[in-house]
Design a protein around this motif. Structure first.
Motif, short mmCIF file in Angstrom:
data_model
loop_
_atom_site.label_atom_id
_atom_site.label_comp_id
_atom_site.label_asym_id
_atom_site.label_seq_id
_atom_site.Cartn_x
_atom_site.Cartn_y
_atom_site.Cartn_z
N ALA A 32 -1.48 38.59 -61.01
CA ALA A 32 -2.82 38.72 -61.58
C ALA A 32 -2.99 40.08 -62.25
O ALA A 32 -3.52 40.19 -63.36
CB ALA A 32 -3.87 38.52 -60.49
N VAL A 33 -2.51 41.12 -61.58
CA VAL A 33 -2.65 42.47 -62.14
C VAL A 33 -1.80 42.62 -63.40
O VAL A 33 -2.22 43.20 -64.40
CB VAL A 33 -2.29 43.54 -61.09
N ARG A 56 -5.68 45.63 -63.52
CA ARG A 56 -6.27 45.64 -62.17
C ARG A 56 -7.78 45.47 -62.19
O ARG A 56 -8.36 44.90 -61.28
CB ARG A 56 -5.88 46.92 -61.44
N ASP A 57 -8.43 45.95 -63.28
CA ASP A 57 -9.90 45.90 -63.29
C ASP A 57 -10.46 44.49 -63.40
O ASP A 57 -11.64 44.27 -63.17
CB ASP A 57 -10.44 46.75 -64.44
N ARG A 58 -9.63 43.56 -63.76
CA ARG A 58 -10.11 42.18 -63.88
C ARG A 58 -9.64 41.32 -62.69
O ARG A 58 -9.63 40.11 -62.76
CB ARG A 58 -9.64 41.56 -65.21
N PHE A 77 -3.17 45.63 -47.08
CA PHE A 77 -3.57 46.94 -47.60
C PHE A 77 -2.45 47.60 -48.39
O PHE A 77 -2.69 48.29 -49.39
CB PHE A 77 -4.03 47.87 -46.46
N ALA A 78 -1.21 47.37 -47.95
CA ALA A 78 -0.08 47.94 -48.70
C ALA A 78 -0.09 47.41 -50.14
O ALA A 78 0.19 48.15 -51.09
CB ALA A 78 1.23 47.59 -48.01
N VAL A 79 -0.46 46.13 -50.29
CA VAL A 79 -0.50 45.54 -51.64
C VAL A 79 -1.64 46.15 -52.46
O VAL A 79 -1.43 46.59 -53.60
CB VAL A 79 -0.67 44.00 -51.55
N VAL A 80 -2.86 46.19 -51.90
CA VAL A 80 -3.98 46.70 -52.72
C VAL A 80 -3.79 48.19 -53.02
O VAL A 80 -4.18 48.65 -54.09
CB VAL A 80 -5.37 46.46 -52.07
N GLN A 92 -3.48 49.45 -56.55
CA GLN A 92 -4.75 50.17 -56.75
C GLN A 92 -5.82 49.23 -57.31
O GLN A 92 -6.47 49.52 -58.33
CB GLN A 92 -4.54 51.35 -57.71
N MET A 93 -5.94 48.08 -56.66
CA MET A 93 -6.84 47.05 -57.19
C MET A 93 -8.13 46.96 -56.39
O MET A 93 -8.18 47.30 -55.21
CB MET A 93 -6.13 45.70 -57.20
#
Lengths: 301, 283
Positions: free
Chosen positions: B53-54, B59-61, B81-84, B88-89
């Motif tokens: 998706a990113v 990432r902003d969408r 959390f490791a993924v986000v 940095q999403m």
């Protein structure tokens, strides 16, 4: 004129939005003219999108429809191949491609082979065409058109070649499927092999235009391009990305290729006709399937 | 996995990623939505969806929703959390313990017996689905599905729960292909290496519950589904009849989960039968 400037219009039509697609055709035709092209080729069903299903009744147009006529009119300064769902006066619905030149229709090809298997359902909605007719008056001389699945039957380019085609135009809405470790989608790899063999066998350049975009999860791979009469892919457009791609075909190469490898010259169409008649007669008599020398069920021992 | 099957299922990563990114962009733009939202469990499937998706939208969408239940493994939340953090999403943590417990407090009393783990697990999956579709309305975001082809075919998921979505970019990828692509896009190592788990109850693992490994399932499904082999033809390749029969049974028995509701035909044109339009028709 030894060189043909062609624009391959690898567009992503919007499903069922005829007006939007038509505007895009006109815009790209203007751009192709500005580039000095002699011919622009749009993909199969570029005016309608591919999986029209029950939208067929809404988006079908007769040739005389003003929207279709606007494209034919636009062919006064550049030859145009475009495709849509054609409605006949008897209300048959065909997947058709038109070759327009000098403000006139040079040829209409109605798709003969309508795939109805696996992910395809064309025969459910459309009537099949009945001929592979070549036509003259293109910058490359006599030409022939095939629509997608038509080209997966080896007899189609054979008939066009015997009909005198010096140039074949293949337009498609071919899905990206069968991703493997290979550089091409499985479907695309087969296309590349087929068209290479046809071009080399008949000494005939082939222009291939396939759409891109996504319809309900099905991606169309693009990868438009051209094959020389020597069987080389001269150009391949990127997969999946929309764009107009200018190519140049050397029309003299047909002459050289047909002298060097005169397979078409040595074809024996009357022999083929005799053999076909014999084979078809035997099939009829024995009601056999394709297995050679097979006996009717009851006579097996 | 047999080398010939592993080779056949191996994907050209660039080609596949280009197709999947284009798919997400195209479908989101056509639908008139601004972004995508999805549940991020800490498992490999939703992690891959996050990276796709990113890559597709920026990432902003995108928006990830982390929805732990109190018995969820702590490692799941850490991995999510490791993924986000890596991407940095935007993300939100929505614990589902309170709504799920409130439901069962009421219904257990009404029915006079405590719910089975299966019912609790299904309720959790559907609570997460409800949350995602609420976020969908709030963010003008399409819900991305995170079920892979192996799960969809085996029916290893909750109908109208984790199987519900608007778009599913990984639904035609077998588990081994999810692993390959996850590795290619840089999913954190801790996620790549842990045992797959629906994490609906403590110490649950998919392979233990299914009774066979994902590699076995992928191999047998490849022959049965992609190559259209029969049971006998598949067994003749050297797979045990018990394994192949089990897989076939699961695929058949769970067909209902993959279909819209069955409608009784009365009129000349019936939704789902002979009223045929793509979803794109409405875009």
């Amino acid at each position: 004129m030894d060189r043909l400037q062609v624009v391959l219009a690898q567009l992503s039509p919007r499903l069922g939005d005829f007006e939007w697609n038509l505007d895009k055709h006109h815009e790209w035709i203007r751009e192709a003219r500005a580039r000095g092209a002699q011919l622009i080729i749009f993909p199969e069903l570029g005016l309608t999108g591919y999986q029209v299903q029950d939208m067929t009744l809404d988006i079908a147009r007769p040739l005389i429809h003003p929207q279709i006529q606007s494209l034919i009119e636009a062919s006064r300064e550049i030859d145009i191949v475009f495709s849509f769902v054609e409605e006949t006066s008897h209300h048959l619905f065909h997947v058709s491609a038109v070759y327009a030149s000098e403000g006139k229709v040079r040829a209409v090809h109605r798709k003969v082979y309508l795939p109805t298997y696996g992910m395809f359902d064309e025969r459910r909605y459309f009537a099949p065409g009945t001929r592979f007719q070549t036509f003259s008056g293109t910058p490359a001389g006599t030409a022939g058109m095939l629509l997608c699945e038509d080209a997966w039957h080896v007899t189609s380019p054979y008939l066009l070649a015997l009909g005198g085609a010096n140039f074949m135009i293949v337009t498609a809405s071919s899905p990206a499927r069968d991703v493997t470790d290979a550089h091409y989608f499985g479907s695309q790899r087969f296309w590349r092999e087929l068209l290479r063999v046809y071009a080399q066998t008949y000494g005939c350049p082939i222009a291939f235009v396939n759409r891109v975009g996504v319809e309900d999860g099905i991606s169309f791979f693009g990868g438009s391009g051209a094959v020389s009469p020597e069987g080389d892919w001269l150009f391949t457009a990127p997969t999946v990305e929309e764009g107009m791609f200018s190519i140049q075909l050397d029309l003299r190469s047909v002459r050289r290729a047909r002298f060097s490898t005169p397979i078409l010259r040595d074809e024996r169409p009357l022999l083929v006709q005799r053999e076909l008649e014999r084979i078809l007669r035997q099939r009829e008599e024995t009601q056999c399937d394709w297995a050679p020398n097979s006996q009717p069920e009851g006579e097996r021992t | 996995m047999k080398p010939e099957v592993a080779n056949r299922l191996r994907l050209n990563e660039d080609l596949t990623l280009a197709l999947l990114e284009r798919f997400i962009r195209d479908e989101v733009d056509k639908s008139g939505f601004q972004r995508v939202v999805f549940g991020l469990s800490g498992g490999i499937d939703s992690a891959l969806v996050a990276y796709l998706a990113v890559r597709a939208l920026g990432r902003d969408r995108t928006h990830a929703v982390l929805m732990p239940y109190e018995t969820s493994s702590p490692a799941s939340l850490t991995d999510a959390f490791a993924v986000v953090h890596d991407l940095q999403m935007p993300h939100t943590v929505v614990p589902i313990t309170a709504p799920v417990d409130a439901y069962f407090a009421q219904v257990d009393a009404l029915l006079g017996s405590p719910a089975t783990p299966l019912r609790k697990g299904n309720r959790m999956a559907r609570e997460r689905m409800c949350t995602l579709f609420d976020f969908s309305a709030h963010l003008a975001a399409l819900v991305l599905g995170t079920s892979n082809k192996t799960e969809l075919l085996l029916g290893y998921g909750t109908q109208f729960g984790d199987m519900a979505s608007a778009l599913n970019p990984i639904g035609d990828l077998y588990k081994c292909q999810v692993r390959q692509l996850s590795n290619a896009v840089g999913v954190p190592r801790s996620i790549l290496e842990k045992a797959p788990s629906a994490d609906l109850w403590e110490n649950q693992t998919d392979e233990q519950e299914l009774g066979f490994t994902y590699d076995d399932a992928d191999e047998v499904l490849y022959y049965l589904v992609d190559e259209r082999y029969s049971l006998d033809e598949t067994v003749a390749l050297g797979y045990s009849e018990a394994l192949v029969s089990r897989v076939i049974q699961r695929v058949r028995r769970n067909q209902y989960k993959r279909k819209p509701p069955v409608i009784a035909k009365i009129s000349p044109r019936t939704v789902g039968i002979d009223f045929r339009y793509l979803r794109d028709w409405g875009n």
